[in-house]
Design a protein around this motif. Structure first.
Motif, PDB file in Angstrom:
ATOM      1  N   GLY A 270     -10.460   0.429 -37.105  1.00 58.38           N
ATOM      2  CA  GLY A 270     -10.624   1.863 -36.900  1.00 58.38           C
ATOM      3  C   GLY A 270     -10.670   2.210 -35.425  1.00 58.38           C
ATOM      4  O   GLY A 270     -10.028   3.161 -34.966  1.00 58.38           O
ATOM      5  N   LEU A 271     -11.421   1.431 -34.662  1.00 59.68           N
ATOM      6  CA  LEU A 271     -11.534   1.693 -33.233  1.00 59.68           C
ATOM      7  C   LEU A 271     -10.195   1.500 -32.524  1.00 59.68           C
ATOM      8  O   LEU A 271      -9.779   2.318 -31.704  1.00 59.68           O
ATOM      9  CB  LEU A 271     -12.577   0.750 -32.621  1.00 59.68           C
ATOM     10  CG  LEU A 271     -12.692   0.854 -31.109  1.00 59.68           C
ATOM     11  CD1 LEU A 271     -13.278   2.191 -30.743  1.00 59.68           C
ATOM     12  CD2 LEU A 271     -13.551  -0.271 -30.569  1.00 59.68           C
ATOM     13  N   THR A 272      -9.501   0.412 -32.849  1.00 58.92           N
ATOM     14  CA  THR A 272      -8.220   0.139 -32.201  1.00 58.92           C
ATOM     15  C   THR A 272      -7.210   1.241 -32.521  1.00 58.92           C
ATOM     16  O   THR A 272      -6.418   1.630 -31.665  1.00 58.92           O
ATOM     17  CB  THR A 272      -7.669  -1.215 -32.672  1.00 58.92           C
ATOM     18  OG1 THR A 272      -8.713  -2.158 -32.684  1.00 58.92           O
ATOM     19  CG2 THR A 272      -6.567  -1.699 -31.763  1.00 58.92           C
ATOM     20  N   TYR A 273      -7.268   1.735 -33.747  1.00 65.27           N
ATOM     21  CA  TYR A 273      -6.370   2.825 -34.108  1.00 65.27           C
ATOM     22  C   TYR A 273      -6.609   4.038 -33.225  1.00 65.27           C
ATOM     23  O   TYR A 273      -5.682   4.664 -32.730  1.00 65.27           O
ATOM     24  CB  TYR A 273      -6.577   3.195 -35.570  1.00 65.27           C
ATOM     25  CG  TYR A 273      -5.947   4.506 -35.950  1.00 65.27           C
ATOM     26  CD1 TYR A 273      -6.735   5.627 -36.161  1.00 65.27           C
ATOM     27  CD2 TYR A 273      -4.579   4.626 -36.084  1.00 65.27           C
ATOM     28  CE1 TYR A 273      -6.168   6.824 -36.511  1.00 65.27           C
ATOM     29  CE2 TYR A 273      -4.001   5.830 -36.428  1.00 65.27           C
ATOM     30  CZ  TYR A 273      -4.797   6.922 -36.645  1.00 65.27           C
ATOM     31  OH  TYR A 273      -4.231   8.116 -36.982  1.00 65.27           O
ATOM     32  N   ALA A 284     -14.337   5.245 -23.658  1.00 66.05           N
ATOM     33  CA  ALA A 284     -14.960   5.280 -24.981  1.00 66.05           C
ATOM     34  C   ALA A 284     -14.623   4.006 -25.743  1.00 66.05           C
ATOM     35  O   ALA A 284     -15.466   3.424 -26.434  1.00 66.05           O
ATOM     36  CB  ALA A 284     -14.480   6.502 -25.756  1.00 66.05           C
ATOM     37  N   TYR A 285     -13.348   3.566 -25.578  1.00 65.38           N
ATOM     38  CA  TYR A 285     -12.956   2.337 -26.254  1.00 65.38           C
ATOM     39  C   TYR A 285     -13.801   1.159 -25.771  1.00 65.38           C
ATOM     40  O   TYR A 285     -14.271   0.342 -26.558  1.00 65.38           O
ATOM     41  CB  TYR A 285     -11.479   2.064 -25.991  1.00 65.38           C
ATOM     42  CG  TYR A 285     -11.000   0.759 -26.537  1.00 65.38           C
ATOM     43  CD1 TYR A 285     -10.860  -0.356 -25.720  1.00 65.38           C
ATOM     44  CD2 TYR A 285     -10.706   0.615 -27.885  1.00 65.38           C
ATOM     45  CE1 TYR A 285     -10.443  -1.557 -26.235  1.00 65.38           C
ATOM     46  CE2 TYR A 285     -10.290  -0.587 -28.396  1.00 65.38           C
ATOM     47  CZ  TYR A 285     -10.152  -1.673 -27.564  1.00 65.38           C
ATOM     48  OH  TYR A 285      -9.737  -2.867 -28.074  1.00 65.38           O
ATOM     49  N   ASP A 286     -13.982   1.075 -24.455  1.00 68.83           N
ATOM     50  CA  ASP A 286     -14.744  -0.050 -23.917  1.00 68.83           C
ATOM     51  C   ASP A 286     -16.169  -0.057 -24.429  1.00 68.83           C
ATOM     52  O   ASP A 286     -16.738  -1.115 -24.707  1.00 68.83           O
ATOM     53  CB  ASP A 286     -14.759   0.015 -22.379  1.00 68.83           C
ATOM     54  CG  ASP A 286     -13.445  -0.462 -21.801  1.00 68.83           C
ATOM     55  OD1 ASP A 286     -13.119  -0.077 -20.677  1.00 68.83           O
ATOM     56  OD2 ASP A 286     -12.753  -1.221 -22.505  1.00 68.83           O
ATOM     57  N   LYS A 287     -16.734   1.142 -24.546  1.00 66.42           N
ATOM     58  CA  LYS A 287     -18.118   1.208 -25.013  1.00 66.42           C
ATOM     59  C   LYS A 287     -18.258   0.589 -26.394  1.00 66.42           C
ATOM     60  O   LYS A 287     -19.110  -0.260 -26.647  1.00 66.42           O
ATOM     61  CB  LYS A 287     -18.554   2.678 -25.031  1.00 66.42           C
ATOM     62  CG  LYS A 287     -20.024   2.872 -25.307  1.00 66.42           C
ATOM     63  CD  LYS A 287     -20.392   4.335 -25.256  1.00 66.42           C
ATOM     64  CE  LYS A 287     -20.099   4.954 -26.621  1.00 66.42           C
ATOM     65  NZ  LYS A 287     -20.777   6.195 -26.890  1.00 66.42           N
ATOM     66  N   PHE A 288     -17.379   1.014 -27.306  1.00 63.33           N
ATOM     67  CA  PHE A 288     -17.473   0.458 -28.652  1.00 63.33           C
ATOM     68  C   PHE A 288     -17.029  -0.987 -28.689  1.00 63.33           C
ATOM     69  O   PHE A 288     -17.518  -1.782 -29.493  1.00 63.33           O
ATOM     70  CB  PHE A 288     -16.635   1.286 -29.635  1.00 63.33           C
ATOM     71  CG  PHE A 288     -17.364   2.487 -30.124  1.00 63.33           C
ATOM     72  CD1 PHE A 288     -17.121   3.733 -29.592  1.00 63.33           C
ATOM     73  CD2 PHE A 288     -18.330   2.358 -31.105  1.00 63.33           C
ATOM     74  CE1 PHE A 288     -17.816   4.839 -30.031  1.00 63.33           C
ATOM     75  CE2 PHE A 288     -19.026   3.450 -31.556  1.00 63.33           C
ATOM     76  CZ  PHE A 288     -18.773   4.705 -31.014  1.00 63.33           C
ATOM     77  N   HIS A 289     -16.091  -1.303 -27.842  1.00 66.35           N
ATOM     78  CA  HIS A 289     -15.608  -2.679 -27.831  1.00 66.35           C
ATOM     79  C   HIS A 289     -16.727  -3.651 -27.508  1.00 66.35           C
ATOM     80  O   HIS A 289     -16.820  -4.726 -28.111  1.00 66.35           O
ATOM     81  CB  HIS A 289     -14.485  -2.827 -26.809  1.00 66.35           C
ATOM     82  CG  HIS A 289     -14.084  -4.241 -26.594  1.00 66.35           C
ATOM     83  ND1 HIS A 289     -13.172  -4.887 -27.406  1.00 66.35           N
ATOM     84  CD2 HIS A 289     -14.494  -5.163 -25.706  1.00 66.35           C
ATOM     85  CE1 HIS A 289     -13.035  -6.122 -26.999  1.00 66.35           C
ATOM     86  NE2 HIS A 289     -13.824  -6.330 -25.961  1.00 66.35           N
TER      87      HIS A 289
END
Lengths: 680, 188
Positions: A270-273, A284-289
């Motif tokens: 979901g995040l990668t999408y 934002a991606y890095d945070k969740f990553h």
């Protein structure tokens, strides 16, 4: 109403995801009329929603809760579904995934009239959220539960403004306008209504001051204007995306202490999408990553002694289903293509090198040659490439790519092993395959390449029409002679089934099944590759023919002919083309301010759908820097333009920046859109 | 099983697995449950982290829903199976194995491979054991005669495999031996 704070902000007095979930369970076990229709999940057709639905379904079946999953493609569908749901009397929980945040759910148009037994949970990554759903209270409002990610904490001002406005509908016009806070069918008229609202107090200024003298408890006009402007600003900022639905469900699973590898993998997808489709920024991606990275190390302990070379990930044992972290290149599907193809088809590289010109292609081969890859090597499928070249790839790229301006070539991501059943698959590839299935698994004929068809291989000249993998895999064999004949027979058989179930619903289920079936997912990779090829073809044609018309504040492309027209009549594919164009032309075009806020690259793409004689119009805001995102202001702009020119149109998806408009009205609409840009 | 008469030659492996699932197995529960009455008996209470003995069918069900960890029985590990395998290959008789080991091993390995140490090695050892024993039962069948077939230490699945054959074969042999006796009686 209740917006659920995320668990870190929860306390005894403030319920959070875990409590909401256990309420669902308790309801289910308590109710005497429990059946499969007691808990219904309505799911939007995008990869994030699919993953979240799958995770939630898994959690529910582990708790022995019978549930149903119903895909919904747009607002119209949701309306129809709502009417049908009103007839189910055993329904007590409705969960909307990636839809409904913008809708005013407590209002009578939506769920206001349903029985008090029903609870509606909204797990949505779209923003902005409707203030009525968030803050509305009372009997009806309490039944709407919005699973928020903490942003609603910061909306105190909006809350006060909304509550003040709701509490004081004084004049007749104003009460009419405030009750029209709902979102009626067919148009997301929130802002046009509120713009009407804004005009009203100004017109009735003097009558208001008269009434003010009569009723001293009335808000002053200034206060009212202030509240109104706060509310309008909330809606008029444009649309953007926040915490993905799958992340929300994963947090739920963590609270329940039932997080495991499969759920983690779906959350990663979901995040990668969200990142790959430019919905969230790199930060934002890095945070969740980093959160997921910790989870991966927690749930997938590598046995000691394995030397982890991030490039050469293989399954350690036949049951190895673990997830590992890697640095992923920005080339789409690069493990399944030749290296040259992967770089050619990635929008980032395409933009920097100028792939659409012959000169750009030469630069690409030049880059590869400088890195020490001979031309035959780059034309080999990645799996057949020399091992030492694969290992050196990253080092070489880091050394040589900056000369060409390619700086951010990697981003951290994950890869999953599937034991000995299939080679490991990276998250990005899985997302590409699933979204290709969602967009075009059925409903459009597309040819995929058969391995070995190039350079005079044994299947030279033979493509194969893509068919969803079925149980009788005999149908999926490549037919090297006479593709069309085979295709026609299949179409005859399949056409009968197709009339019953709409194509997007079949795609939805195909993608849903593929999420756990690695073999269908890998099959879909070839579909995704054909899709990318089509996008490149179309994109290069557009740039070559200089088909991009520059208006004052945005750019317009109209597609009315071409070999892939039927393919681009789907909004998902059209948005991808738009993003590709933005990435490719990012450095070459100056940014413009669309209506407000920062400079960006607004693009409007329109594609003719010949069968329905309409144009699908998609509006995309690109950011000026790679990895950044802008709020999409096209939703409101489209509505305004549509109102101005009275075009016949319909919104068919949950994305407010996608519009279907009649063929004749397109010109007027585009002109009206220009005016919107100027005078807003 | 609801198969038509002509196909009903013996018990099917799934039925055997069902029968074997009645056996008690030890689990580490992750949820709490009171002592509950089922048709076959009352089991529980489940109090994590205390271990509990429940039937295999219930253990598999809970495991699939991630509510317990199955503790494999003491014969389901690499050392025991390795030792039995070497004994199997060195002596002509069948070695002593738990009567329903094949079904129980399959159920546990399918539902809870992560709870078994070194699951692939266990699977391959089980396969080797099966092949060794299969070779022996083939040889043993040659000693079949009309009144008895003695193959000690044969396990439930293997007996089930042989059953249709030796029932039919014994019937034919009995007929043949009876005719022989009649023939011998008539001769003189």
């Amino acid at each position: 109403m209740v917006y659920l704070a995320p668990p870190q902000l929860a306390s005894a007095a403030r319920p959070s995801y875990g409590e909401a979930y256990s309420n669902v369970l308790a309801r289910h076990r308590r109710s005497p009329l429990t059946s499969a229709s007691s808990v219904i999940l309505l799911v939007a057709p995008d990869v994030d929603a699919l993953c979240a639905a799958r995770m939630l379904a898994e959690l529910l079946s582990q708790d022995d809760v019978m549930h149903r999953i119903i895909p919904v493609s747009g607002i119209a569908e949701l309306e129809a579904m709502k009417d049908e749901l009103a007839t189910y009397n055993e329904l007590h929980t409705l969960i909307l995934i990636n839809m409904g945040a913008i809708l005013d759910l407590p209002s009578p148009t939506w769920f206001g009239e349903f029985s008090t037994e029903l609870t509606v949970h909204v797990v949505d990554s779209n923003r902005p959220q409707n203030l009525g759903s968030l803050f509305g209270g009372g009997d009806i409002g309490d039944r709407i539960v919005v699973w928020d990610d903490g942003e609603a904490e910061n909306m105190e001002e909006e809350r006060r403004a909304w509550e003040a406005l709701e509490a004081q509908p004084d004049s007749d016009e104003e009460s009419v306008s405030s009750s029209e806070d709902e979102v009626p069918f067919q148009s997301q008229d929130v802002v046009s209504e509120s713009s009407r609202k804004r005009k009203v107090p100004i017109d009735n200024g003097h009558s208001k001051t008269k009434r003010q003298k009569v009723n001293p408890n009335q808000m002053s006009r200034d206060e009212r204007l202030h509240h109104q402007s706060v509310v309008d600003k909330h809606y008029a900022r444009g649309s953007w995306y926040s915490q993905s639905a799958s992340a929300t469900i994963y947090i739920l699973a963590t609270i329940l202490e039932r997080a495991d590898r499969d759920l983690l993998w779906l959350a990663i997808l979901g995040l990668t999408y969200q990142y790959i489709s430019s919905r969230i920024s790199r930060d934002a991606y890095d945070k969740f990553h980093s959160i997921y990275y910790d989870e991966v190390t927690r749930l997938n302990p590598l046995p000691p002694g394995t030397k982890s070379t991030a490039d050469a990930i293989t399954a350690l044992s036949p049951d190895d289903l673990s997830i590992r972290a890697t640095e992923e290149f920005r080339f789409t599907l690069f493990r399944h293509w030749t290296l040259y193809d992967a770089m050619f088809h990635s929008s980032y590289v395409a933009g920097k090198l100028g792939i659409w010109k012959e000169r750009g292609r030469k630069r690409l081969t030049g880059l590869l040659a400088k890195m020490g890859f001979s031309i035959p090597q780059t034309q080999q499928l990645y799996t057949h490439m020399d091992l030492d070249l694969k290992h050196q790839l990253r080092v070489k790229l880091d050394a040589i790519a900056p000369e060409y301006g390619l700086v951010e070539l990697t981003y951290p991501s994950f890869i999953r092993c599937f034991g000995y059943r299939a080679p490991p698959l990276s998250a990005a590839d899985a997302v590409e395959a699933t979204s290709a299935l969602l967009d075009i698994a059925g409903g459009v004929r597309i040819e995929v390449e058969v391995e070995g068809a190039r350079h005079g291989g044994e299947w030279f000249g033979g493509g194969r029409v893509w068919k969803t993998r079925r149980d009788d895999s005999a149908k999926a064999m490549p037919s090297d002679n006479d593709v069309t004949q085979g295709g026609r027979e299949e179409d005859g058989l399949v056409a009968e089934e197709r009339t019953e179930v709409p194509w997007w619903m079949r795609n939805f289920w195909a993608a849903y099944d593929a999420l756990t079936d690695i073999h269908s997912l890998r099959d879909a990779l070839s579909l995704s590759m054909s899709l990318h090829r089509a996008i490149i073809r179309q994109g290069t044609t557009i740039i070559d023919k200089q088909d991009i018309r520059t208006m004052r504040s945005h750019r317009v492309v109209v597609l009315s002919q071409g070999p892939d027209l039927a393919l681009f009549a789907h909004p998902g594919v059209l948005s991808r083309l738009a993003h590709w164009l933005i990435d490719a032309l990012r450095d070459k075009l100056p940014g413009t301010k669309f209506t407000q806020g920062k400079k960006s690259l607004p693009f409007v793409l329109a594609c003719l759908n010949e069968s329905t004689s309409t144009y699908i119009v998609v509006g995309v805001m690109g950011a000026l820097e790679f990895g950044d995102v802008r709020k999409n202001e096209f939703g409101l702009a489209f509505i305004n333009a549509k109102d101005r020119c009275n075009a016949r149109s319909s919104h068919n998806s949950f994305n407010t920046s996608v519009l279907e408009i009649d063929r004749e009205d397109l010109k007027m609409f585009l002109e009206a859109l220009c005016e919107v840009g100027e005078g807003y | 099983m609801a198969l038509p008469q002509p196909l009903r030659t013996s018990v099917s492996p799934q039925e055997l697995e069902l029968i074997a699932s009645e056996q008690l197995v030890e689990i580490l529960p992750l949820i709490t449950m009171e002592k509950t009455a089922f048709i076959s008996g009352a089991y529980g209470p489940l109090r994590p982290p205390a271990k509990c003995r429940i039937p295999l069918w219930m253990a598999v069900n809970l495991k699939v829903k991630k509510k317990c960890h199955i503790i494999p029985p003491d014969w389901l590990n690499v050392e025991f199976l390795q030792e039995r395998l070497s004994r199997e290959t060195s002596y002509p008789e069948f070695s002593q194995m738990p009567f329903r080991f094949a079904e129980i091993a399959k159920a546990i390995l399918d539902a809870a491979p992560d709870d078994v140490q070194n699951a692939e090695k266990v699977r391959s050892l089980l396969k080797d054991l099966r092949e060794a024993r299969q070779a022996k039962s083939r040889e043993g069948l040659a000693k079949l005669d009309h009144s008895e077939l003695s193959l000690p230490n044969l396990c439930s699945m293997e007996i089930n495999e042989l059953r249709p054959f030796f029932i039919h074969a014994m019937g034919v042999l009995t007929q043949l031996s009876r005719e022989e006796q009649n023939g011998a009686a008539e001769e003189p």
